[in-house]
Design an enzyme around this catalytic site. Structure first.
Site, PDB file in Angstrom:
ATOM      1  N   LYS A  15       0.825  -1.210   0.000  1.00 58.90           N
ATOM      2  CA  LYS A  15       0.000   0.000   0.000  1.00 58.90           C
ATOM      3  C   LYS A  15       0.860   1.262   0.000  1.00 58.90           C
ATOM      4  O   LYS A  15       0.598   2.222  -0.735  1.00 58.90           O
ATOM      5  CB  LYS A  15      -0.934  -0.025   1.216  1.00 58.90           C
ATOM      6  N   ARG A 115      -7.862  13.362  12.597  1.00 57.48           N
ATOM      7  CA  ARG A 115      -6.435  13.084  12.749  1.00 57.48           C
ATOM      8  C   ARG A 115      -5.616  14.366  12.615  1.00 57.48           C
ATOM      9  O   ARG A 115      -5.884  15.208  11.756  1.00 57.48           O
ATOM     10  CB  ARG A 115      -5.991  12.036  11.726  1.00 57.48           C
ATOM     11  N   GLN A 161       5.690   9.690   6.323  1.00 53.70           N
ATOM     12  CA  GLN A 161       4.710  10.448   5.546  1.00 53.70           C
ATOM     13  C   GLN A 161       5.078  11.929   5.494  1.00 53.70           C
ATOM     14  O   GLN A 161       4.949  12.570   4.446  1.00 53.70           O
ATOM     15  CB  GLN A 161       3.310  10.254   6.120  1.00 53.70           C
ATOM     16  N   ASP A 292       2.916  -0.149  12.538  1.00 47.71           N
ATOM     17  CA  ASP A 292       1.684  -0.721  11.977  1.00 47.71           C
ATOM     18  C   ASP A 292       1.476  -2.171  12.383  1.00 47.71           C
ATOM     19  O   ASP A 292       0.347  -2.681  12.319  1.00 47.71           O
ATOM     20  CB  ASP A 292       1.701  -0.623  10.448  1.00 47.71           C
ATOM     21  N   LYS A 319      -3.549   7.198  15.105  1.00 45.71           N
ATOM     22  CA  LYS A 319      -3.825   6.435  13.889  1.00 45.71           C
ATOM     23  C   LYS A 319      -5.318   6.556  13.558  1.00 45.71           C
ATOM     24  O   LYS A 319      -6.009   7.431  14.069  1.00 45.71           O
ATOM     25  CB  LYS A 319      -3.407   4.981  14.085  1.00 45.71           C
ATOM     26  N   ARG A 323      -5.224   3.382  18.767  1.00 46.32           N
ATOM     27  CA  ARG A 323      -4.997   1.937  18.781  1.00 46.32           C
ATOM     28  C   ARG A 323      -4.584   1.407  20.142  1.00 46.32           C
ATOM     29  O   ARG A 323      -4.797   0.232  20.446  1.00 46.32           O
ATOM     30  CB  ARG A 323      -3.965   1.557  17.702  1.00 46.32           C
TER      31      ARG A 323
END
Length: 408
Positions: A15, A115, A161, A292, A319, A323
């Site tokens: 991805k 976010r 990112q 992740d 996230k 989480r």
């Protein structure tokens, strides 16, 4: 003794790389042909936004062909660009659009709109980008196209990112210098090397997704039914495989075969065998490169010996959902002895449960971790919301049912 059976699991394409290749291809001066492009919902969100920017492409199964517009060929969108649930799409497009000659607005679904986005806006603003966020520092993101300048930037938070957003914006400013204390995902660096050498036709093949593989790695390690798991063409970029280091240290039996390169990305086949594991210290330097995989790693921790402890992972709080909170709700449902911390959690493993219902979640990684927990449990484990898995792993339910049939 049961006969050992090997089950081949079909994985989705990577991805992270798919997002990057689609964006790079959109501003390439020529045609880009991508083999094994991810058709997960997140990557489709990226393609949808690029289409609204005037990019022409075709996608048949996993073959993507993009007719690049060149650096200055993107068109002003007639509507807001909807990033869906994809934070990657939103952050990368912020970098891409900051240096355009037109204005644009990025929006997302309810989850993405909560976010935080300040961390990507700060360095872009230093590059002279004109960007506005909501009063909460979230989407919608209003981008006013500006002439950008290069910067020297030391990253306060380890984020691939954010780094990638700066690198994409640097197409329009000249090269920026980015420094960071630890190594994290370097897919953008590797793709840039290929991108800079490409002429009128750029062809690239994407490995299968390592993060998606991690769910089946844990099943292969912890299952009690003598099932081996075979995974083909898995991306083994060393900035992504800290999870392998941890589970091998825990005692996992994993063989890596047929190692090769897809472009600049290392790839290999994995064979995972049932193993007896014990929980080990997870050093803080590894956290950025397994962030992740922490949800599924914690599931392995439940079926391993010794106390499981995770610290220095506060990034999990921001996230798709919090989480840390989502995982501790699972621990509570399992009646584990656990403690939730700001930057992690601790628990004592136990599999003394016969029938439980796991809390519903909209997070794809939590949902798939719950599914693997149900496969590994000797008791009855109920969970909901397979749909969210499609965000990153479109055929997860199909592979789950394949194992369930063998497991029955």
């Amino acid at each position: 003794m049961r006969q050992v059976k090997t089950i081949k699991i079909n994985l989705p394409p990577d991805k992270s790389i798919s997002h990057r290749v689609a964006i790079f291809g959109s501003v390439f001066d020529g045609e880009t042909i991508v083999e094994n492009f991810s058709t997960c919902e997140d990557c489709l969100s990226t393609l949808s936004c690029l289409e609204k920017l005037g990019v022409k492409f075709s996608l048949e199964k996993s073959i993507l062909k993009i007719q690049g517009k060149g650096l200055y060929g993107l068109e002003k969108p007639n509507e807001n660009l909807d990033c869906g649930n994809s934070g990657t799409t939103m952050r990368f497009l912020t970098g891409l659009l900051a240096g355009q000659k037109f204005d644009s607005v990025l929006v997302g679904d309810k989850s993405l709109s909560k976010r935080p986005m300040e961390r990507v806006i700060k360095p872009l603003s230093l590059m002279n980008a004109k960007i506005e966020l909501s009063e909460n520092g979230t989407a919608p993101i209003k981008i006013f196209g500006s002439a950008l300048k290069p910067i020297s930037y030391e990253m306060p938070v380890e984020s691939a990112q954010v780094k990638s957003a700066i690198q994409i914006a640097s197409f329009y400013s000249g090269e920026s210098k980015i420094s960071h204390k630890t190594n994290f995902r370097n897919h953008t660096d590797l793709i840039l090397k290929e991108f800079s050498k490409a002429q009128k036709n750029w062809k690239i093949k994407i490995p299968n997704d390592f993060s998606s593989a991690s769910f089946w790695i844990v099943f292969g390690i912890a299952n009690k039914r003598n099932l081996k798991i075979s995974l083909k063409n898995v991306g083994l970029n060393p900035t992504r495989t800290a999870f392998l280091k941890v589970v091998k240290k825990m005692g996992a039996k994993i063989k890596i075969k047929n190692q090769k390169l897809f472009g600049n990305e290392p790839v290999g086949d994995l064979l995972i065998s049932p193993s007896k594991t014990k929980n080990v210290e997870i050093v803080s330097e590894l956290i950025p490169n397994l962030i992740d995989e922490i949800p599924i790693l914690s599931i392995l921790g439940i079926f391993s010996k010794g106390k499981f402890s995770l610290r220095n992972a506060s990034e999990l709080r921001v996230k798709e959902v919090d989480r840390i909170s989502a995982l501790t709700k699972i621990f509570k449902a399992l009646e584990l002895d656990f403690q939730e911390l700001f930057d992690g959690f601790e628990f004592e493993p136990s599999t003394n449960f016969t029938q439980i219902t796991l809390p519903e979640t909209s997070d794809h990684r939590i949902a798939m971790s719950s599914a693997i927990l149900s496969l590994l449990s000797e008791g009855k484990v109920e969970f909901k919301n397979f749909e969210s898995a499609k965000i990153s792993y479109p055929n997860f339910e199909e592979e789950f049912l394949k194992i369930l049939e063998r497991n029955g």
